[in-house]
Scaffold this active site. Structure first.
Site, mmCIF file in Angstrom:
data_model
loop_
_atom_site.group_PDB
_atom_site.id
_atom_site.type_symbol
_atom_site.label_atom_id
_atom_site.label_comp_id
_atom_site.label_asym_id
_atom_site.label_seq_id
_atom_site.Cartn_x
_atom_site.Cartn_y
_atom_site.Cartn_z
ATOM 1 N N ASP A 149 54.625 32.085 47.336
ATOM 2 C CA ASP A 149 53.320 31.544 47.713
ATOM 3 C C ASP A 149 52.872 30.515 46.665
ATOM 4 O OD1 ASP A 149 50.843 32.201 49.637
ATOM 5 O OD2 ASP A 149 50.042 32.172 47.598
ATOM 6 N N HIS A 304 54.753 37.599 55.158
ATOM 7 C CA HIS A 304 54.565 36.621 54.093
ATOM 8 C C HIS A 304 54.964 37.175 52.724
ATOM 9 C CE1 HIS A 304 52.856 33.415 51.732
ATOM 10 N NE2 HIS A 304 51.919 34.197 51.230
#
Length: 325
Positions: A149, A304
């Site tokens: 991320d 994610h």
């Protein structure tokens, strides 16, 4: 996978003993001492055998856990998390590598410097320099870096700004920031609305996030989520995260545009979650192959937060990258 796997659960009795010890001390500032004690307990529990420290860089202070022996490896977390997100991966990697996991500036227990002109103090360039200086502090001038991320975006900038430092790079569930902001679609906006919401001037987004985090405090029971909430709900942390996103849409874009002709020449591994939006919306591997010369990658059956969802598969892919010639 849940938080109990890989020893991811903190024994509640350990926490209660810590509370009792602080209370017995009779201090006028027990909460501060308890917070420090909790930080130490968290790191020692989730990262057995690792040593916790704080490193002063030219721009701020960085919280660090370090463990293992062997070639150096830097792990960078995403938003709004902290180094604790690597708890299922770092101890395994430390069997072969010297693993250093940090809190990015503005996140976790690292420093929160002033915004700087044009959000400069939360640019990926500033964040990357922090991490290079942390590794130099421990005697490592060259190392591999894995970023998830926002940490992946820091790792990307690091490979561009410090090409002689990074030996290998892995990015988890991202494509380059510049690509995203220059290919805006309604699908992107809907899937990543917070990318645009956090860009609004302070304190609008900050106030909204603080209210959301405060509402969770009476509902969260998982120890790992409580730890994330401890840091992410701090007003200074909230503002710093918003500054990170504001920098991403401004000064970072200028830096990225200036470097569009630069290629990452070291091995680059891109992993993405097959259950998340990134792989659904973008040809992740093709996009990264525009930015590097030795790019490999694949989707993994997680969301994610791949290193928390499917840590065994992430470990397998990272080991293959790190052992490659």
């Amino acid at each position: 996978m849940n938080d109990d796997d890989f020893g991811g659960r903190i024994d509640r009795r350990e926490w209660l003993r810590g509370v009792a010890a602080v209370a017995a001390a009779g201090s006028l500032a027990p909460l501060e001492r308890l917070a420090a004690q909790q930080q130490s307990s968290i790191s020692s529990h989730f990262f057995p055998g690792f040593v916790q420290s704080t490193v002063e860089t030219s721009g701020t202070t960085i919280k660090v856990v370090k463990g293992g022996d062997g070639p150096p490896l830097l792990l960078l977390h995403g938003a709004p998390q902290s180094h604790v997100s690597w708890r299922l991966v770092a101890p395994e990697l430390a069997k072969e590598y010297t693993v250093i996991a940090t809190d990015l500036r503005g996140y976790g227990d690292s420093g929160k410097p002033p915004d700087g002109e044009g959000h400069a103090n939360y640019s990926k360039r500033a964040m990357a320099l922090d991490q290079v200086e942390v590794m130099r502090h421990f005697g490592f001038d060259r190392f591999a870096v894995v970023g998830h991320d926002r940490g992946g975006r820091v790792a990307h900038r690091m490979a561009l700004d410090h090409p002689n430092v990074v030996t290998r790079i892995a990015v988890l569930d991202i494509v380059p920031t510049y690509y995203l902001y220059t290919h805006v679609t309604i699908d992107f906006v809907q899937a990543y609305f917070h990318w645009f919401n956090y860009l609004r001037p302070a304190p609008g987004p900050e106030n909204e996030l603080k209210a959301q985090y405060d509402a969770r405090k009476g509902q969260t029971t998982s120890e790992i989520q409580l730890e994330y909430l401890r840091t992410s709900s701090d007003p200074a942390n909230i503002h710093a995260m918003c500054e990170d996103y504001r920098a991403g849409a401004s000064i970072d874009l200028k830096h990225d545009e200036a470097d569009l002709d630069k290629k990452i020449t070291v091995p680059l591994l891109a992993l993405w979650g097959e259950k998340g939006a990134m792989g659904r919306l973008y040809d992740v591997l093709a996009i990264w192959r525009e930015r590097g010369t030795k790019v490999t990658g694949k989707g993994l059956p997680g969301g994610h937060n791949l290193h928390e969802d499917v840590p065994e598969q992430v470990l397998s892919e990272l080991r293959a990258l790190l052992r490659s010639s």
